[in-house]
Design an enzyme around this catalytic site. Structure first.
Site, PDB file in Angstrom:
ATOM      1  N   ARG A 162      40.423 -16.598  -8.565  1.00 54.05           N
ATOM      2  CA  ARG A 162      40.008 -15.205  -8.762  1.00 54.05           C
ATOM      3  C   ARG A 162      40.179 -14.404  -7.469  1.00 54.05           C
ATOM      4  O   ARG A 162      40.335 -13.185  -7.519  1.00 54.05           O
ATOM      5  CB  ARG A 162      38.536 -15.149  -9.198  1.00 54.05           C
ATOM      6  N   LYS A 202      41.394  -7.888  -2.172  1.00 53.14           N
ATOM      7  CA  LYS A 202      40.932  -7.865  -3.562  1.00 53.14           C
ATOM      8  C   LYS A 202      39.851  -6.788  -3.743  1.00 53.14           C
ATOM      9  O   LYS A 202      39.920  -5.982  -4.676  1.00 53.14           O
ATOM     10  CB  LYS A 202      40.339  -9.240  -3.932  1.00 53.14           C
ATOM     11  N   ASN A 203      38.877  -6.795  -2.841  1.00 49.82           N
ATOM     12  CA  ASN A 203      37.743  -5.889  -3.038  1.00 49.82           C
ATOM     13  C   ASN A 203      38.102  -4.420  -2.769  1.00 49.82           C
ATOM     14  O   ASN A 203      37.373  -3.518  -3.189  1.00 49.82           O
ATOM     15  CB  ASN A 203      36.560  -6.308  -2.159  1.00 49.82           C
ATOM     16  N   CYS A 223      24.713 -14.134 -13.166  1.00 47.10           N
ATOM     17  CA  CYS A 223      25.682 -14.381 -12.102  1.00 47.10           C
ATOM     18  C   CYS A 223      25.186 -15.537 -11.246  1.00 47.10           C
ATOM     19  O   CYS A 223      23.998 -15.610 -10.938  1.00 47.10           O
ATOM     20  CB  CYS A 223      25.789 -13.115 -11.271  1.00 47.10           C
ATOM     21  N   ASP A 249      30.285 -12.790   1.867  1.00 42.79           N
ATOM     22  CA  ASP A 249      31.429 -13.482   1.266  1.00 42.79           C
ATOM     23  C   ASP A 249      32.043 -14.535   2.200  1.00 42.79           C
ATOM     24  O   ASP A 249      32.979 -15.227   1.804  1.00 42.79           O
ATOM     25  CB  ASP A 249      32.512 -12.470   0.850  1.00 42.79           C
ATOM     26  N   ARG A 256      21.788  -9.634  -9.819  1.00 47.41           N
ATOM     27  CA  ARG A 256      22.617  -8.524  -9.327  1.00 47.41           C
ATOM     28  C   ARG A 256      22.498  -7.314 -10.242  1.00 47.41           C
ATOM     29  O   ARG A 256      23.330  -7.103 -11.124  1.00 47.41           O
ATOM     30  CB  ARG A 256      24.071  -8.968  -9.210  1.00 47.41           C
TER      31      ARG A 256
HETATM   32  C1  UD1 Z   1      30.619  -6.268  -3.447  1.00 50.08           C
HETATM   33  C2  UD1 Z   1      31.788  -7.223  -3.357  1.00 50.08           C
HETATM   34  C3  UD1 Z   1      31.284  -8.653  -3.224  1.00 50.08           C
HETATM   35  C4  UD1 Z   1      30.314  -8.771  -2.060  1.00 50.08           C
HETATM   36  C5  UD1 Z   1      29.211  -7.723  -2.173  1.00 50.08           C
HETATM   37  C6  UD1 Z   1      28.309  -7.700  -0.934  1.00 50.08           C
HETATM   38  C7  UD1 Z   1      33.497  -6.085  -4.631  1.00 50.08           C
HETATM   39  C8  UD1 Z   1      34.339  -6.052  -5.851  1.00 50.08           C
HETATM   40  N1  UD1 Z   1      32.604  -7.074  -4.538  1.00 50.08           N
HETATM   41  O1  UD1 Z   1      29.911  -6.595  -4.633  1.00 50.08           O
HETATM   42  O2  UD1 Z   1      32.418  -9.496  -3.001  1.00 50.08           O
HETATM   43  O3  UD1 Z   1      29.720 -10.068  -2.072  1.00 50.08           O
HETATM   44  O4  UD1 Z   1      29.785  -6.406  -2.313  1.00 50.08           O
HETATM   45  O5  UD1 Z   1      29.051  -7.452   0.205  1.00 50.08           O
HETATM   46  O6  UD1 Z   1      33.644  -5.265  -3.752  1.00 50.08           O
HETATM   47  N2  UD1 Z   1      22.050  -4.256  -5.532  1.00 50.08           N
HETATM   48  C9  UD1 Z   1      20.953  -3.677  -6.120  1.00 50.08           C
HETATM   49  N3  UD1 Z   1      21.159  -2.683  -7.029  1.00 50.08           N
HETATM   50  C10 UD1 Z   1      22.403  -2.239  -7.346  1.00 50.08           C
HETATM   51  C11 UD1 Z   1      23.516  -2.831  -6.727  1.00 50.08           C
HETATM   52  C12 UD1 Z   1      23.305  -3.843  -5.816  1.00 50.08           C
HETATM   53  O7  UD1 Z   1      19.822  -4.045  -5.841  1.00 50.08           O
HETATM   54  O8  UD1 Z   1      22.531  -1.321  -8.166  1.00 50.08           O
HETATM   55  C13 UD1 Z   1      21.867  -5.340  -4.564  1.00 50.08           C
HETATM   56  C14 UD1 Z   1      22.586  -6.612  -4.942  1.00 50.08           C
HETATM   57  O9  UD1 Z   1      21.825  -7.414  -5.813  1.00 50.08           O
HETATM   58  C15 UD1 Z   1      22.805  -7.253  -3.598  1.00 50.08           C
HETATM   59  C16 UD1 Z   1      23.066  -6.051  -2.698  1.00 50.08           C
HETATM   60  O10 UD1 Z   1      22.482  -4.936  -3.356  1.00 50.08           O
HETATM   61  O11 UD1 Z   1      21.648  -7.892  -3.165  1.00 50.08           O
HETATM   62  C17 UD1 Z   1      24.511  -5.764  -2.409  1.00 50.08           C
HETATM   63  O12 UD1 Z   1      25.243  -5.726  -3.650  1.00 50.08           O
HETATM   64  P1  UD1 Z   1      26.537  -4.838  -3.838  1.00 50.08           P
HETATM   65  O13 UD1 Z   1      26.983  -4.303  -2.521  1.00 50.08           O
HETATM   66  O14 UD1 Z   1      26.309  -3.869  -4.918  1.00 50.08           O
HETATM   67  O15 UD1 Z   1      27.598  -5.909  -4.352  1.00 50.08           O
HETATM   68  P2  UD1 Z   1      28.834  -5.556  -5.232  1.00 50.08           P
HETATM   69  O16 UD1 Z   1      29.279  -4.175  -4.963  1.00 50.08           O
HETATM   70  O17 UD1 Z   1      28.588  -5.977  -6.636  1.00 50.08           O
END
Ligand code: UD1
Length: 442
Positions: A400, A22-23, A117, A308, A122
């Site tokens: 999902r 999925k991811n 969320c 995850d 996030r």
């Molecule tokens: C992706 C995955 C999700 C997984 C997560 C962490 C997809 C579609 N989803 O989510 O299943 O749980 O990676 O492995 O691939 N953060 C910031 N600023 C940002 C972005 C992130 O501080 O701009 C923080 C987040 O709050 C979190 C960490 O960084 O603590 C990792 O988040 P991120 O890797 O961005 O998660 P997603 O890409 O949304």
């Protein structure tokens, strides 16, 4: 709304096959917006999140077709809009993956901020910081991120955040840099296999990206990306969840099409807990004995243990006598499943970003409520091990991220029934609308 009724206590036995990731699929489908020509993506899992992404692309004018062989084709030639509306983004956080592709193709993007969320705060500041470094002008307007750039230029971009790198943020910046002028270097890039698969997809479309899958990625911009056909990698989180289902029921299960090289941290953790397994190139054979060991685990960015899988490991450790501890360094507040596991007899308390688990000899059935995607997987696992009949409400969270999960479990001997939840159907609509606003988006 559907719910699961699970009769627990049956050790799982047999063979099961993992589907596509999925991811990996979500950012790849989103990136089709930046491509001039047809995009065919194979091995895409049939999940609600994929439907949501398809709807988002269609809302912009793309022609999206799901084919009988499980592939999805996207023809982005008619895309007219560069807006990702709140209605769709709030249903799935990964909708933010259209930001980089839209900016790269149209020079502008208007993407709703995802909002609240259930797994914690996030932000998307790192996505924005990366795109700004490439020359995008970014502002917030009425809950929307508005990004504009007449020309994107290669740059040095640092994507490190307080909780590690960002997975979807790395994809967003990577696709924008692929179409920028000149050379970009991403530092502290996410190293997840899904990011590496994303780069493989872009390179097959004509991009020039090296180093993906490590923390430093180098991108030489190209003028355009062309038509492409790509098969996504198997889903390591689904494979891990099935392995943990085998372990928690003390079963004997072979998991085929498992991306074993992407699962080292999960398989190491299983070894430490005392779950024996054999690994071949793309299969894992789990033979769980009855005596398992308590363990201290920390969820971390790849190559660490995936956040995850944190909830599913917690379900397993809740059945292992002795004191275990799980810390989540990626989403420190991701413990919504604890209260529901406690309802099933687990002894868990949360302290800061850790959960302390005192294993019990037997979990017991209870009515419980899924709060997010992986939390619902943890509840299913706990129910498989519990004595009695557990009812799990709101399994739309599970749908999902897991295709036909109950069928896969039943094929292994589990007793899982999907039934219509009349209780939830009777809840007045305004309450339902409110709860859907809080659908988390992992
Ligand atoms: C992706 C995955 C999700 C997984 C997560 C962490 C997809 C579609 N989803 O989510 O299943 O749980 O990676 O492995 O691939 N953060 C910031 N600023 C940002 C972005 C992130 O501080 O701009 C923080 C987040 O709050 C979190 C960490 O960084 O603590 C990792 O988040 P991120 O890797 O961005 O998660 P997603 O890409 O949304």
């Amino acid at each position: 709304m559907d719910m699961f009724c699970i009769e627990g206590g049956v050790p799982l036995n047999g063979t099961v096959r993992v589907g596509g990731s999925k991811n990996a699929s979500l950012p790849i489908l989103a990136a089709s917006l930046a491509i001039q020509g047809e995009v065919i993506v194979r091995q895409v899992p049939q999940l609600q999140d994929i439907v949501t992404m398809s709807q988002l692309l269609q809302s912009m004018g793309a022609i999206v077709e799901t084919r009988e062989d499980g592939s999805i084709s996207v023809d982005p030639s008619q895309v007219k809009s560069s807006v990702a509306p709140y209605e769709l983004v709030r249903q799935m956080r990964a909708s933010v993956c259209v930001l980089g592709p839209l900016l790269a193709r149209f020079g502008e993007a208007r993407v709703s901020l995802p909002g609240g969320c259930n797994i914690g705060h996030r932000p998307i500041d790192l996505h924005l910081r990366g795109l700004a470094a490439l020359g995008a002008d970014i502002r917030l307007e009425s809950g929307y991120v508005v990004a504009e750039a007449s020309k994107l230029r290669g740059a040095e971009v640092d994507l490190s955040g307080p909780n590690g790198p960002t997975v979807t943020g790395t994809c967003n910046v990577m696709v924008a840099a692929a179409l920028a002028t000149g050379r970009t270097v991403l530092r502290s890039a996410a190293q997840e296999p899904e990011v590496e698969d994303f780069a493989r997809f872009l390179n097959a479309a004509g991009a020039n990206i090296s180093g993906a899958g490590t923390s430093i990625v180098e991108i030489h911009g190209v003028r355009a990306l062309h038509e492409v056909c790509h098969s996504v990698i198997p889903d390591r989180i689904e494979a891990a969840t099935l392995a943990l289902a085998a372990a928690i029921t003390r079963g004997d299960v072979t998991i085929q099409n498992a991306p074993t090289t992407h699962m080292t941290s999960v398989l190491n953790a299983l070894s430490l807990i005392g779950v024996p397994h054999d690994i071949t190139q793309d299969a894992i054979h789990i033979r769980a004995g009855s005596i398992l060991r308590p363990m201290e685990l920390t969820a971390e960015p790849y190559p660490g243990l995936p956040t995850d899988c944190q909830a599913q490991f917690m379900a397993l450790l809740a059945t292992v006598l002795g004191e275990s501890q799980i810390t989540d360094a990626v989403f420190p507040e991701r413990f919504m499943h604890v209260a529901e596991l406690v309802r099933m007899g687990a002894r868990i308390r949360v302290q800061d970003n850790s959960a302390i688990i005192s294993g019990v000899a037997q979990l017991s059935a209870a009515p419980v409520m899924a709060s997010d995607l992986r939390a619902s997987a943890a509840l299913v696992l706990a129910a498989l091990a519990a004595e009695g009949r557990t009812e799990i409400r709101r399994v739309y969270h599970l749908d999902r991220g897991y295709h036909a999960f109950e069928q896969k479990l039943n094929q292994l001997g589990a007793k899982v029934q999907r039934v219509r939840d009349e209780t939830m159907a009777a809840v007045p609509r305004p309450h339902l609308e409110f709860s859907r606003d809080r659908v988390p988006n992992t």
